[in-house]
Design an enzyme around this catalytic site. Structure first.
Site, PDB file in Angstrom:
ATOM      1  CG  ASP A   1      68.867 -76.516  71.374  1.00  0.00           C
ATOM      2  OD1 ASP A   1      68.944 -77.019  72.290  1.00  0.00           O
ATOM      3  OD2 ASP A   1      69.303 -76.945  70.219  1.00  0.00           O
TER       4      ASP A   1
ATOM      5  CG  HIS B   1      68.746 -80.318  72.223  1.00  0.00           C
ATOM      6  ND1 HIS B   1      69.597 -79.527  72.732  1.00  0.00           N
ATOM      7  CD2 HIS B   1      69.191 -81.505  71.735  1.00  0.00           C
ATOM      8  CE1 HIS B   1      70.613 -80.236  72.745  1.00  0.00           C
ATOM      9  NE2 HIS B   1      70.344 -81.450  72.071  1.00  0.00           N
TER      10      HIS B   1
ATOM     11  CD  GLU C   1      73.623 -83.412  71.869  1.00  0.00           C
ATOM     12  OE1 GLU C   1      74.991 -83.632  71.888  1.00  0.00           O
ATOM     13  OE2 GLU C   1      73.120 -82.467  72.137  1.00  0.00           O
TER      14      GLU C   1
END
Length: 522
Positions: free
Chosen positions: A175, A246, A308
């Site tokens: 991440d 990420h 995201e």
């Protein structure tokens, strides 16, 4: 230990008044070749707790394990029968035998979960159990990227998942805030990307930092050990390497992967704007990464994240806009879909299946993709109706980083309240799906995001006993009743105590489990 404390609840349980099987120095464990793994596991666990040798043997009082594919049991199903002479576990397959052995262990006192003898009375009650799982995907995602969990803790969690008859460990390895797996071709991923200089503390108000470096990673031998340890307990480890969002930790190690700005490994939580560029070099980099991962993880499913991914950098990027034009894409959502489709083709060509969070639906779903439905159930519904397999894990019922009550004593309270009862009540299959569409629901998982879990003790507090409730929702097909579940859970907590799990007490956190003064968020 009352028989009614079995968790998850079996499909059929009959308790008789006949004498049970007393475990003594004369008790043996007999197993066919297909059940040898379960026998070795049971001998090790019960041998440590009881002090008994439980040597192999087919004569006299014994525990007998065997696979019978003609038993009429479903996949992973088992039958367990106990009388004064024998405890017999018959499984449809090796996994079924293992789950039957897990149930057998639960029939003993909680001391059966200790590492040395503390009890002298060991009798299995006379019972007949027939059981099988409702879903084939019964999983838990552990985020080791935000806060690293040492290998010993991963192995301990695998044992706890096996106790609850879960069969998937989704390991979130990368991440913005860290890269946790050794890739030999790219050593800076562990030299640079595996640690950050500090971490954000809390989730609201002016951002505060602990001024404390944090890091760690698993060597490739560590991963091989984790995968083999899990496989021996019939758990598949599904790796996740996030793209194209990420990814700040990877960009910090190899700046050519990003959109030009030099970055450090992320130290803040939340959605970060920095994303991978869409160059051929970046695609090749990640193909090389996945080449090594596929050697380590035999799982059919490989997760590429896809969630995201902010589009601001791509909107301002000349190279991204050129890629959109060259590929005939409509916009940046199409560009993300193009990126994911590239790795769908890559994984499909190697006999694997791409797994991604439900944002991979945006811009068009890759042909071989399986969807993790987290932003509610809508993504799962859309994917199932389009003929794609789905794993349900919506935030409101599946995110174990969410607060467990409205009490101010809950540590770093984030998200909406997700109580034990809420987890127990969830129905994994959306009611909107037809029976045919519902067949695409492989099962469900809970997700353990660790931004605010900086130690194994905190992970225990947030995960248990809610994981015990979840395990019953994905294993047991019968109608659930929380009032009926609670007494069984009380007995089950005695097992967790014996193991040493620092779960959240049902009445609320203990003083040392609180984090006063550290803000959360709704």
């Amino acid at each position: 230990m009352p028989v009614h404390s079995l968790v998850p609840r079996p499909a059929e349980l009959v308790v008789t008044d006949e004498p049970g099987l007393a475990l003594t120095p004369d008790t043996r464990i007999a197993a066919d070749d297909a059940s040898a793994g379960a026998a070795a596991w049971l001998r090790t666990e019960l041998g440590a707790a009881t002090g008994l040798g439980l040597a192999p043997g087919t004569e006299g009082p014994r525990i007998e394990l065997r696979v019978d594919a003609r038993s009429g049991l479903a996949a992973e199903g088992y039958r367990l029968s106990v009388d004064a002479e024998r405890a017999l576990v018959v499984g449809n397959d090796a996994a079924g035998v293992f789950y039957g052995a897990q149930t057998l262990r639960q029939l003993l006192p909680p001391a059966a979960y200790r590492r040395s003898p503390t009890d002298t009375g060991w009798t299995l009650p006379a019972v007949h159990v027939t059981d099988q799982p409702r879903f084939r995907w019964r999983g838990c995602m552990i985020d080791v990227a935000r806060h690293f969990l040492p290998k010993r803790e991963v192995l301990r969690l695998i044992d706890l998942f096996a106790l609850h008859k879960l069969n998937v460990l989704h390991l979130h390895l990368t991440d913005d805030q860290g890269w946790r797996v050794e890739i030999k071709r790219y050593p800076k991923l562990t030299e640079v990307a595996s640690w950050r200089r500090e971490s954000q503390v809390g989730a609201a108000g002016p951002k505060a930092f602990d001024k404390r470096p944090h890091g760690g990673f698993y060597t490739q031998d560590d991963i091989r050990e984790i995968v083999a340890y899990a496989a021996a307990r019939h758990i598949t480890v599904v790796p996740e390497v996030d793209v194209p969002g990420h990814s700040q930790a990877a960009i910090a190690a190899y700046p050519e992967l990003g959109e030009g700005e030099r970055l450090e490994v992320g130290r803040e939580w939340g959605v970060i704007e920095n994303v991978l560029n869409v160059s051929d070099t970046t695609l090749e980099f990640y193909r090389n990464v996945f080449d090594e991962l596929l050697e380590l993880f035999p799982s059919r499913y490989v997760c590429v994240g896809g969630d995201e991914c902010p589009k601001g950098q791509w909107q301002a990027s000349e190279s991204a806009q050129e890629r959109i034009s060259a590929e005939g894409l409509s916009d940046e959502d199409g560009l993300q879909s193009w990126f994911i489709r590239h790795f769908d083709e890559y994984l499909t060509g190697r006999g694997r299946r791409l797994l991604g969070w439900d944002e991979i639906l945006e811009g068009g779903l890759a042909p071989g993709a399986t969807v993790l439905s987290w932003r509610g159930t809508e993504g799962g519904i859309a994917a199932a109706r389009a003929g794609h397999d789905v794993v349900m894990c919506p935030t409101r019922t599946s995110y174990l980083d969410y607060r467990q009550s409205d009490s101010p004593d809950e540590p770093i309270p984030v998200g909406t309240v997700l109580t034990l009862a809420d987890v127990y009540a969830v129905e994994p299959v959306p009611v909107e799906l037809s029976p045919t569409e519902a067949e695409h629901v492989l099962g469900a998982q809970v997700n353990v995001w660790t931004e605010h879990m900086d130690s194994p003790r905190t992970v225990d507090f947030m995960v248990f006993p809610r994981l015990s409730a979840f395990a019953e929702t994905v294993w047991s097909a019968q109608k659930r009743d929380f009032a009926e579940f609670l007494p069984r859970l009380q007995g089950h907590l005695d097992r967790l105590d014996a193991i040493g799990v620092e779960y959240r007490p049902l009445e609320g956190p203990l003083p040392w489990q609180r984090r006063p003064g550290i803000p959360g968020r709704d």
